[in-house]
Design an enzyme around this catalytic site. Structure first.
Site, PDB file in Angstrom:
ATOM      1  N   SER A 140       0.841  -1.190   0.000  1.00 44.82           N
ATOM      2  CA  SER A 140       0.000   0.000   0.000  1.00 44.82           C
ATOM      3  C   SER A 140       0.884   1.249   0.000  1.00 44.82           C
ATOM      4  CB  SER A 140      -0.951  -0.041   1.202  1.00 44.82           C
ATOM      5  OG  SER A 140      -1.930   0.956   1.138  1.00 44.82           O
ATOM      6  N   ASP A 337      -8.872  -6.163  -4.949  1.00 43.72           N
ATOM      7  CA  ASP A 337      -8.424  -4.896  -4.351  1.00 43.72           C
ATOM      8  C   ASP A 337      -8.841  -3.768  -5.286  1.00 43.72           C
ATOM      9  OD1 ASP A 337      -7.154  -2.723  -3.263  1.00 43.72           O
ATOM     10  OD2 ASP A 337      -5.144  -3.598  -3.266  1.00 43.72           O
ATOM     11  N   HIS A 370      -8.262  -5.001  -0.437  1.00 43.90           N
ATOM     12  CA  HIS A 370      -6.944  -4.417  -0.191  1.00 43.90           C
ATOM     13  C   HIS A 370      -6.247  -5.055   1.008  1.00 43.90           C
ATOM     14  CE1 HIS A 370      -3.777  -1.498  -0.496  1.00 43.90           C
ATOM     15  NE2 HIS A 370      -4.026  -0.963   0.681  1.00 43.90           N
TER      16      HIS A 370
END
Length: 397
Positions: A140, A337, A370
């Site tokens: 991320s 995601d 995610h």
């Protein structure tokens, strides 16, 4: 580690007399060639693995990934986790004192960027005597830092592992961040970011910000599987039945969950308590987050996310931007995601291939959204483990 010298920031400001909190795992080898820097995402810290002695629930945020015999094996590699500047887990941030004024920074803490964090991390490595990293890794926002390392210090990185990340945020992602920030700054307890002096915490805003964020971290499939349209009262009824007690607090017959109310306002007041399990879950996550996270830190870090865009200086041409990178890459994305979709990872892969860089790419068909980058998936862990095994062979060659 304390740093007296000022750190120049991308904004033109600087930060002096600052400290960075960090943890290390494993042993640095004799030629200092086995170091791996792990970069954290929004609400994580330098505590990436292991547990603190005598402390319950103190497991590192990537403990399933990092440790003896794990995908990133600390029997082979010397792993470093650093808490970024502006965070609220030990490194200098808005809740600390400004050395120039003696007052708590609060809203006056300077804007920081991904590039600033990378510069600060490089200074820490200098102090540790580590010139070259075997790898830099992150998921991320941490993946953005890993990517930035390959551009800011290309000669100091041999491998980059970029997981569930992107070369910049989409407009939709920036929009989610802005809504979360507005929830915080409009909380009456925020006091323009100087809530420390008022002895308050903008918990209401933090709760909402976390609830918004958490929705984006999960996939629709996972939400439906875990919660569906399940009512809290249904769970209470099932528990009561299992215990042989009368059912209480269940929904009205016929499946209707609408309580008797004479107006919209009356209905809203009658449903202050969560009725659906997903509501209860989000409120729990929000309440927990508001107890430990700093509001100004949330504003700073989400802005750093928004600002990251290495292609901006090249007219939006990511291939030109990544021409500076010289290391080998592993990129991993997850099919569900939608916040950092596989499409965004493929943009990075294409730009690297345009520059004839050595790239491995895995697109994992996982249902978790995610959050998949933090979870156990045999294929995901296998890919990362295999990649680090290849790095270990390079070290021993």
């Amino acid at each position: 580690m304390h740093f007296a010298d000022a750190l120049p920031l991308q904004s033109g400001a600087s930060l002096r007399d600052y400290s960075l909190s960090f943890e290390t795992y494993g042993t640095l080898n004799a030629d200092r060639s086995n170091a791996v820097l792990v970069c954290h995402a929004l609400n994580a810290s330098h505590h990436v693995a292991g547990v603190y002695a005598g402390q319950a629930k103190s497991e590192g945020w990537w403990d399933n990934m990092i440790g003896p015999g794990k995908a990133l094996d600390t029997n082979t590699f010397f792993v470093i986790g650093v808490n970024n500047l502006g965070s609220c887990f030990g490194s200098t941030g808005p809740m600390h004192s400004n050395p120039d004024s003696g007052q708590i920074y609060g809203a006056d803490f300077p804007v920081v960027t991904v590039e600033d964090w990378v510069d600060a991390q490089a200074r820490l490595l200098d102090a540790l005597g580590i010139q070259t990293l075997a790898a830099v890794m992150g998921g991320s926002l941490g993946g953005m830092q890993a990517l930035s390392w390959t551009l800011q210090y290309p000669d100091r990185v041999r491998h980059a592992v970029v997981v569930a990340s992107a070369p910049n945020l989409t407009a939709e992602n920036i929009a989610f961040n802005e809504v979360a920030r507005r929830a915080i700054v409009t909380d009456p307890d925020f006091h323009g970011g100087h809530f420390y002096a008022q002895g308050t915490v903008p918990k209401r805003g933090l709760r909402i910000a976390r609830m918004i964020g958490h929705i984006t971290y999960l996939s629709d499939d996972v939400m439906n599987e875990k919660f569906g349209r399940q009512l809290i009262s249904d769970s209470k009824a099932m528990i009561a039945a299992a215990q042989g007690r009368p059912k209480q607090g269940t929904a009205p017959s016929g499946g209707s969950v609408v309580r008797e109310a004479t107006s919209v306002g009356a209905y809203l007041y009658s449903t202050l308590d969560a009725e659906f399990q997903i509501e209860s879950y989000l409120r729990y996550q929000g309440d927990k987050f508001a107890e430990y996270f700093d509001a100004n830190t949330y504003l700073l870090i989400t802005r750093a996310l928004d600002y990251f865009d290495p292609a901006r200086a090249y007219g939006g041409d990511l291939s030109q931007a990544l021409a500076r990178a010289s290391c080998k890459f592993l990129l991993v994305s997850f099919t569900t995601d939608w916040r950092f979709s596989p499409k965004r990872s493929r943009e990075i892969v294409k730009a690297l291939l345009d520059n004839r860089r050595d790239v491995s790419y895995a697109e994992i068909d996982a249902p978790h959204g995610h959050d998949a980058f933090l979870l156990d998936d045999a294929r995901y862990m296998g890919v990362v483990s295999s990649y680090f095994d290849s790095i270990a062979k390079e070290l021993n060659a």
